[in-house]
Design a protein around this motif. Structure first.
Motif, PDB file in Angstrom:
ATOM      1  N   TYR A 125      -9.359   1.695  -3.857  1.00  0.00           N
ATOM      2  CA  TYR A 125      -8.261   1.543  -2.905  1.00  0.00           C
ATOM      3  C   TYR A 125      -7.341   0.400  -3.313  1.00  0.00           C
ATOM      4  CZ  TYR A 125     -10.695   4.673   0.335  1.00  0.00           C
ATOM      5  OH  TYR A 125     -11.298   5.760   0.913  1.00  0.00           O
ATOM      6  N   LEU A 129      -3.348   0.848  -4.280  1.00  0.00           N
ATOM      7  CA  LEU A 129      -2.280   0.239  -3.509  1.00  0.00           C
ATOM      8  C   LEU A 129      -1.493  -0.803  -4.302  1.00  0.00           C
ATOM      9  CD1 LEU A 129      -4.133  -0.221  -0.086  1.00  0.00           C
ATOM     10  CD2 LEU A 129      -2.402   1.481  -0.657  1.00  0.00           C
ATOM     11  N   THR A 173       2.867   8.303   5.362  1.00  0.00           N
ATOM     12  CA  THR A 173       2.338   7.201   4.557  1.00  0.00           C
ATOM     13  C   THR A 173       1.986   6.013   5.431  1.00  0.00           C
ATOM     14  OG1 THR A 173       3.762   7.932   2.743  1.00  0.00           O
ATOM     15  CG2 THR A 173       2.775   5.754   2.555  1.00  0.00           C
ATOM     16  N   LEU A 177      -1.711   4.226   5.899  1.00  0.00           N
ATOM     17  CA  LEU A 177      -1.996   2.795   5.751  1.00  0.00           C
ATOM     18  C   LEU A 177      -2.671   2.243   7.008  1.00  0.00           C
ATOM     19  CD1 LEU A 177       1.283   1.618   3.995  1.00  0.00           C
ATOM     20  CD2 LEU A 177      -0.961   1.950   2.956  1.00  0.00           C
ATOM     21  N   PHE A 273      -1.894   9.369  -0.933  1.00  0.00           N
ATOM     22  CA  PHE A 273      -2.939   8.414  -1.296  1.00  0.00           C
ATOM     23  C   PHE A 273      -3.898   9.020  -2.313  1.00  0.00           C
ATOM     24  CE2 PHE A 273      -6.714   5.710  -0.372  1.00  0.00           C
ATOM     25  CZ  PHE A 273      -6.123   4.508  -0.737  1.00  0.00           C
ATOM     26  N   LEU A 276      -2.246   8.527  -5.551  1.00  0.00           N
ATOM     27  CA  LEU A 276      -2.346   7.142  -5.997  1.00  0.00           C
ATOM     28  C   LEU A 276      -3.735   6.832  -6.555  1.00  0.00           C
ATOM     29  CD1 LEU A 276      -0.401   5.248  -3.180  1.00  0.00           C
ATOM     30  CD2 LEU A 276       0.391   5.841  -5.474  1.00  0.00           C
TER      31      LEU A 276
END
Length: 386
Positions: A125, A129, A173, A177, A273, A276
């Motif tokens: 994670y 990020l 998004t 978060l 995510f 990512l």
């Protein structure tokens, strides 16, 4: 002028002492004993039982809090004299074998059996990020010297624009978060305690390596067999995250693999995510290849302020070592979860192979750089090492 043609002695291995590592391991052991004693007095504060998971994800989660705390108390109390003894260990000592075995047990317990996959999740994670913003900043600052960076920035901008227009980036998004923040609040201090336990395993592992090195015969430095092993291990470690990358990329299609709840449960935030996380794993694969590449020894020209300078050994070894330790710590946990109904998990994240392979790759890189052996930089460009 006469030239001295007498043979010169070859460089030799010299024993290295690590008093700071000994002190750190002893201090860690004392802290572990104090924490375990606190858990015995107040078992409600015990955080290693993995109460947030419906199924045990580590061997320690199978043990009741009081016996587990008592075992950690004994380990901490014995760890102080063990760290000191390992620091003083020399070749030929009668207690060498038992002490190394005891240190190995402590390393395995703290580095593999106590932690679980949660540390790997948090590391993933964090990379997901923090990685994209850092990469964009580096590309933007280095675009002046390397115009090719503009193409990469344009591709990133186009992807973000498409995501916004498609509704995948924006409020979904933000909700994603917020969900991550809520998850962090639910797990509490457990990841931090797991990281502290893993640190103890790393410290005792370092003591064992140092003691083994002191026990090696002092003599001429022979060709290092670790370089061939390190190259193979590097390619293995670089290939291990690719299945995870491929699966995460399918989340951008109508046929997502491994998506909880199926395609209907994938909103924009989860898709972004997942992308990512996949890109973070892909970035880790690329950086792993740097351990045997020229740009892993000399900074590329597009990195501002550092181009052409040697890469500090620690800048490559420390991150690789941390990731290797976290992967090894997650290995048993992933196997347990695979046996409990998710057989594909250990194939998707092959931590039992990935972690040791990355550790061997980092060790070979460190030995090559610190021993002055010819590496990718000098082989490709003799002037690069100057």
């Amino acid at each position: 002028m006469d030239i001295d043609t007498r043979p010169r002695p070859l460089p030799t291995h010299r024993p290295h002492h690590h008093p700071r590592t000994v002190a750190a391991a002893a201090a860690w052991s004392a802290g572990c004993a104090a924490l375990a004693l606190w858990w015995l007095v107040r078992p409600g504060d015990y955080v290693l039982d993995d109460g947030i998971s419906p199924t045990p994800s580590s061997p320690l989660a199978l043990v009741e809090p009081r016996p587990a705390a008592a075992a950690l108390l004994v380990l901490g109390l014995l760890g102080v004299p063990l760290a000191i003894a390992l620091g003083r260990l020399r070749a030929g000592d009668r207690a060498r074998g038992p002490l190394l075995a005891a240190g190995g047990v402590v390393t395995i317990v703290l580095g593999v059996l106590v932690p679980d996959v949660q540390l790997l999740s948090f590391l993933g994670y964090a990379m997901a990020l923090a990685g994209p913003p850092v990469l964009v900043v580096l590309l933007a600052v280095g675009a002046r010297r390397s115009p090719r960076n503009l193409l990469a920035l344009a591709a990133v901008g186009a992807a973000i624009t498409i995501g916004v227009l498609a509704g995948e980036i924006g409020s979904p998004t933000v909700e994603m978060l917020r969900g991550i923040r809520g998850g962090l609040e639910r797990v509490g201090p457990r990841p931090l305690v797991l990281a502290v336990m893993l640190l103890g395993g790393v410290l005792f592992g370092a003591l064992i390596l140092a003691a083994a090195r002191r026990g090696a015969a002092v003599g001429p430095i022979a060709p290092d067999p670790w370089q061939r092993r390190g190259r193979v291990a590097t390619w293995v470690a670089a290939a291990c995250p690719l299945p995870y990358v491929l699966v995460r990329m399918t989340w951008l299609t109508p046929w997502p693999l491994g998506a909880p709840g199926g395609v209907e449960a994938l909103d924009g935030g989860i898709r972004v995510f997942g992308l990512l996380l996949g890109l973070a794993a892909l970035g880790g694969s690329v950086l792993t290849v740097g351990l045997i590449s020229r740009w892993g020894e000399v900074f590329p020209r597009w990195i501002p302020g550092l181009r052409g300078r040697p890469v500090p050994v620690a800048a490559a070894v420390v991150p690789a070592g941390i990731v290797s330790a976290v992967l090894c710590a997650a290995s048993v946990s992933l196997v347990m979860m695979s046996l409990q109904g998710s057989p594909w998990l250990v194939l998707l994240i092959p931590a039992p192979v990935w972690g040791p392979a990355l550790g061997i790759a980092a060790l070979a890189y460190h030995r090559r750089r610190t021993a002055g052996a010819p590496g990718p930089a000098s082989a490709a460009d003799p002037l690069a090492a100057r």
